[in-house]
Structure formats: structure tokens, C-alpha cells
Design an enzyme around this catalytic site. Structure first.
Site, mmCIF file in Angstrom:
data_model
loop_
_atom_site.group_PDB
_atom_site.id
_atom_site.type_symbol
_atom_site.label_atom_id
_atom_site.label_comp_id
_atom_site.label_asym_id
_atom_site.label_seq_id
_atom_site.Cartn_x
_atom_site.Cartn_y
_atom_site.Cartn_z
ATOM 1 N N GLY A 197 92.665 40.226 18.909
ATOM 2 C CA GLY A 197 92.009 40.949 19.993
ATOM 3 C C GLY A 197 91.800 42.416 19.683
ATOM 4 O O GLY A 197 91.544 42.812 18.540
ATOM 5 N N SER A 198 91.943 43.245 20.704
ATOM 6 C CA SER A 198 91.556 44.655 20.593
ATOM 7 C C SER A 198 92.393 45.460 19.615
ATOM 8 O O SER A 198 91.983 46.560 19.218
ATOM 9 C CB SER A 198 91.608 45.315 21.976
ATOM 10 O OG SER A 198 90.611 44.761 22.817
ATOM 11 N N ALA A 199 93.540 44.960 19.209
ATOM 12 C CA ALA A 199 94.312 45.678 18.183
ATOM 13 C C ALA A 199 93.490 45.806 16.905
ATOM 14 O O ALA A 199 93.657 46.760 16.133
ATOM 15 C CB ALA A 199 95.630 44.947 17.912
ATOM 16 N N LYS A 243 90.498 46.593 16.732
ATOM 17 C CA LYS A 243 89.547 47.699 16.847
ATOM 18 C C LYS A 243 89.993 48.902 16.021
ATOM 19 O O LYS A 243 89.163 49.735 15.632
ATOM 20 C CB LYS A 243 89.377 48.104 18.309
ATOM 21 C CG LYS A 243 88.669 47.047 19.148
ATOM 22 C CD LYS A 243 88.690 47.400 20.624
ATOM 23 C CE LYS A 243 88.007 46.302 21.443
ATOM 24 N NZ LYS A 243 88.131 46.493 22.892
#
Length: 571
Positions: free
Chosen positions: A290-292, A294
Site C-alpha cells: 500500500g501507501s508505504a 509511495k
């Protein structure tokens, strides 16, 4: 004297000589027979000794000392401070010579009375094999059981001393240390690594049977390991998660200081490790983070030179690519600068940054960070990343914010260390590593300038963004949250998530990377029903840092008033 008398006297003397000759002849015959008998006797003895000497080199030699074939000595395994994690002790094992068993039924009855856990039927079958001279009865019994079997007086029953592996730390470091089988041979973790690299060769050569070996020291700090395990276990219970994991890595050397995966197992009871939920989630499991993820996309964009901290992107409306729509969770619905994209975790802004770099450069960057390769450590257990072979525009965009690509969390942690340590990718290790070794292995993957900007963004996210609950006064924690919907039956689940927090401290001069993961956490009253990473993995990380920083010798400092003071970068 008359002639007759002389004749008679001569005859008597002749008869005496004849008798003496006959006696002498008989004595010589007897002596000859005695000599022949002695020669035959000694011949039989010599032949028998020769036969026994020949048998000593055959299989029977092992039967005479069954412990010799299986009693493999192993070195002690220590943590970085000398605390014993694994050691050998000598224990008795019981065996039998079926040919000497007089009454099988009686023997089975007496043995099972002392060892009630044995299968009586299987034991009876073993003891009935009269063509065999050796069968195991029960290995690794207690001294009390040995004494009871000895008192039972069973003919043909014997005992040997064997090495048994014990793990004083129990579950605390199970996934790192691993375990051995009944023959004291490593089959998981560092134990298997030792056998694969050098110990197995010694055993195969008939060496390292009982002698004491030089201890093996790991990079693991048992104090840090315990603190991390304790906090992750508490969070699993608090948020009713099905599992949790975490690691602490020295960003300067690549040394793994702690690695936890829960549920775990007791290496003293190796059968527990066979349960499906006891896998090492850090090295064996592969997940969408997920957003980690990014953080990696942002570092790629900044390092490419096509994006700067002053760049901005239109996040007012979702991105539509074909039949797919990419939007933001609690979006700002406005233009966002790169720092704002990062702290608000904007899918839209991150996708635009990836598109600015291009698909080919994106793939090359992920290869450079090692995401295309299976992670290599001393642990034999490792999972291969899952990356699409063909990338369309939408593929690149979803990968940019951590969906459509699955990697082992340890791989992401190692790459995360490179984002903050000056841009050098250092392979992970569970063994101590010298400065010289680091210099030989380290590879520059992003510039020092980009690394400084990433430290700034990660600190800013803890001060102003989704990672606020990870903040620890005096330790300048920086990090990135990640909440990924899990794939169930080929579709993203709306109610099952995998949460991650990828962090470092202190951002002013990074020493350690801390990664925490919770599998399927649930919201509760304290989180107002929210289950996202900012509400669970971030505060878990904060509690871990608060406990381990003093243990690792990281002194507290006066924290900057805000994230912008962490590095001399403005926007």
C-alpha cells in the site's frame, strides 16, 4: 654264573629296553598330538580375532555405539551481546538389540509403563525383528526415565548419550535462530544456514561429534527483539489482528538487530513451526504494502530530476485510465506540492509523479532497489516478489502507490534503509559486519541529496501527516504509513487490510530503520472505528522506538519544532 643264567639276564634286559622304547614312542605321540591341538586352538583364536577385526569396520561398529552416528555437536548461538540463544545438552536415548530380547510382550509392557507415550504396537513390531541388532526405543528421554528402564531389567535394552539442542530464549527469536531435527541437524533459520555453509561438511567427515565448537554470534540484540515482540503482540491483541511482524535494521551496516513474526513457535517444540500461520512473514510472505510504497515512488521521482520538492500536481479530481479510476482516501481536492502529496498520502499525486518518470525508468529503479530479485539473507526461508511482466499505464500508476506489486516486507525494509542512509543499498545480514565489508557490499542507488529530501519528508509526515502517532519526543522519528486492501479470491477486499509503517530514527542522523506490519487489524473505540495504519502501526512503532532507543545507545535530542527544520530544504 651259568650260561643259562646269562641268557635269561640278557633276555630280561632286552625286554626292559623294549618296554622303555614303547613308552618313549607313546610319549612322543602324545606330545605330537598336544602340539597339534595347541596349533589348532591358536589357529581358531587367530581366525576369530581376524573376523572380529573385520566386523569392527562394518555396520556392527555403529551398533556398538549408536550415539556415534547421530550425536552431532553444534556451536552455541549467541546474540550480539553474548546472550545464549541455542546450546547443546547431553541426554540419554534408549535402544534395543531385538536378538537379545527374550520375551517381546514382557519387554513392551515394561517399556510402555515407563514411556506411556510410545505406540505399543509399533514397539512390538520393532522388537520382533530378530534379524536386526539395533532399533531405537525412544530418543531424548529424561534421566528419571532412563533410571526406571534400567531398573526394569530388560535384556537387550541399552542407552547412549546424545546431543539435544535447547533454546533458552524460547519463542523470542524463533524465526531467526530456527531449529534442528532429532539428529541435531539444522532444518530452519540460522541453524540450517550453519549446516549448509560449513557445519554439515564437518559432520559428513565424521568430525564435530562431541567436541566444543566456537560459538556463532549474531547481529540480533535479544533485548530489542523482546521489546519489539512485546509491543507487536500487544497491538495484535488491541486491534484484534490475525498476525503482526516487524524488523529493526542498522541502516549503516545492514545488520538485522531484531525481526519478529507473530504468531511464532517454540523451537524447543519444532512441530509448532509446521502450522500454516507460523511462517516468517518478513522474509517468506509477499504482500502489497500500500501507501508505504509511495516512499520509493517519491524517491524515484526526486532522484530522476524530473520532479522537485517544489513541484505540484493537480489532485482536484480522480484520474481515469480506461475503465479504471484512481482517487484519494480523504482527498484534499486541490493542487498539492510534493511534500503535501507525501503527508496526505495522495494516490493521485503519486501516480502523476510516476507518470512523469515513465514506465521504463520506473522498472529500472525498482530493479536497482532489488525488488525484482528474491531477497538473500542467511535464512533459507525467502519469498520471491510478484511483479507484473507487462506494464500498462494503469499498472504503473497502481504500483506507484503499492498495489499490483507484492514483495517480502524485509525487502522493502532494506530498500527503505537506502532511502535514509545517504542512498546506499546494503544487503541485509543476521551476522556482525565490519566497516570494510560494508564498503565492499554497499551500492549507491539514489543521491545523497535525494536521501536528505526523503528524511525531510518522512519526518514531516510524523510531525504533520498520517504518522503523527509515531512521534517520540527527542528521537526525531520519520516514516510513511501504508494501508493496503488485501486480495481475497482474486478481488480486493473491502474489509480486510494489511497495514505498514516504514520508519527511521533519528532523521537528523539515521541509525535504525523500523518496520511494523499488522495483518487485518480492526478499528476500536480508541481509534473511533478507524483501522488505517496511522491509528495502529504508527503508534506501535512509536512505543517500540521509545523502548529500544536507549538500549541501542541512541541519546535523545531536542526535537525540531516542525518537520521543516529537520533538513535545510524549503518548498
Amino acid at each position: 654264573m651259568s650260561v643259562r643264567e646269562d641268557l635269561e639276564a640278557g633276555q630280561r634286559q632286552s625286554r626292559r629296553h623294549d618296554r622303555a622304547a614303547k613308552v618313549e614312542k607313546r610319549m612322543r605321540g602324545r606330545l605330537l598330538l598336544a602340539k597339534i591341538a595347541f596349533v589348532c586352538l591358536y589357529g581358531v583364536i587367530i581366525v576369530r580375532l581376524a573376523m572380529l577385526a573385520e566386523m569392527q569396520t562394518g555396520p556392527l561398529a555403529r551398533h556398538l555405539d549408536p550415539g556415534e552416528a547421530v550425536s552431532h555437536a553444534r556451536p552455541e548461538i549467541l546474540d550480539r551481546n553474548g546472550v545464549v540463544l541455542a546450546s547443546d545438552i547431553m541426554v540419554p536415548s534408549a535402544y534395543a538389540d531385538p536378538k537379545r530380547i527374550i520375551d517381546v510382550d514382557e519387554a513392551v509392557e515394561k517399556i510402555t509403563a515407563v514411556l506411556p507415550g510410545l505406540d505399543g504396537r509399533a514397539l512390538r513390531t520393532s522388537l520382533s525383528q530378530k534379524d536386526k541388532r539395533f532399533v531405537w526405543v525412544k530418543r531424548e528421554i529424561t534421566p528419571r526415565q532412563r533410571a526406571a528402564l534400567h531398573r526394569a531389567g530388560i535384556p537387550g535394552l541399552g542407552f547412549v548419550q546424545e546431543n539435544q539442542r535447547v533454546y533458552p530464549a524460547g519463542r523470542t527469536a524463533a524465526h531467526i535462530v530456527g531449529f534442528v531435527n532429532i539428529d541435531n541437524l539444522g532444518i530452519a533459520g540460522i541453524e540450517k544456514h550453519l549446516d549448509d555453509t560449513w557445519l554439515g561438511a564437518l559432520h559428513a567427515a565424521g568430525l564435530a561429534r562431541t567436541q566444543k565448537l566456537e560459538p556463532v554470534r549474531l547481529s540480533l540484540d535479544l533485548r530489542v527483539q523482546h521489546a519489539m515482540r512485546d509491543e507487536i503482540q500487544a497491538s495484535i491483541e488491541e486491534f484484534e489482528a490475525v498476525a503482526g511482524a516487524g524488523t529493526v535494521i542498522d541502516v549503516r551496516t545492514g545488520e538485522v538487530v531484531a525481526m519478529v513474526s507473530l504468531p511464532d513457535f517454540d523451537p524447543n517444540v519444532p512441530a509448532e513451526a509446521l502450522e500454516p500461520d507460523r511462517i516468517n512473514r518478513l522474509t517468506t510472505g509477499v504482500y502489497e504494502l500500500g501507501s508505504a510504497f509511495k516512499a520509493f515512488t517519491t524517491a524515484m521521482a526526486l532522484d530522476s530530476g524530473k520532479v522537485t520538492l517544489q513541484s505540484s500536481f493537480d489532485a482536484r479530481n480522480p484520474i481515469r485510465v480506461g475503465r479504471f479510476t484512481i482517487g484519494d482516501y480523504h482527498g484534499e481536492h486541490r493542487w498539492l506540492t510534493v511534500p503535501e502529496v507525501f503527508i496526505h498520502s495522495s494516490n493521485i499525486g503519486t501516480a502523476y509523479m510516476a507518470r512523469a518518470v515513465g514506465i521504463e525508468s520506473h522498472q529500472q529503479f525498482l530493479r536497482k532497489l532489488g525488488f525484482y530479485d528474491r531477497i538473500v539473507t542467511e535464512l533459507p526461508e525467502s519469498g520471491a516478489p510478484s511483479i507484473p511482466r507487462k506494464w500498462a499505464e494503469v499498472t504503473q500508476m497502481t504500483i506507484s502507490f503499492g498495489h499490483g506489486l507484492s514483495v517480502p516486507p524485509m525487502q522493502a525494509a532494506v530498500a527503505g534503509a537506502a532511502l535514509v542512509n545517504g542512498g546506499r543499498l546494503i544487503p541485509p545480514t543476521f551476522l556482525p559486519r565490519s566497516r570494510e565489508q560494508v564498503e565492499q557490499l554497499a551500492r549507491q542507488v539514489i543521491s545523497e541529496k535525494t536521501s536528505a529530501e526523503m528524511r525531510y519528508l518522512m519526518r514531516l509526515n510524523v510531525v504533520k501527516g498520517s504518522g503523527k502517532k509515531a512521534d517520540v519526543p527527542g528521537y526525531s522519528v520519520g516514516g510513511k504509513t501504508g494501508t493496503a486492501e488485501k486480495v481475497v479470491d482474486g478481488r480486493y477486499s473491502g474489509n480486510k487490510v494489511l497495514n505498514t509503517f516504514l520508519s527511521t530514527f533519528p532523521t537528523t542522523d539515521p541509525r535504525y530503520l523500523v518496520m511494523v506490519m499488522l495483518d487485518e487489524p480492526k478499528g476500536n473505540k480508541e481509534t473511533y472505528g478507524y483501522r488505517t495504519a496511522g491509528w495502529n502501526t504508527a503508534p506501535t512503532t512509536g512505543r517500540i522506538v521509545r523502548r529500544i532507543a536507549p538500549l541501542l545507545g541512541v541519546p535523545p535530542q531536542i526535537a525540531p519544532a516542525d518537520g521543516e527544520a529537520a533538513v535545510s530544504v524549503s518548498y
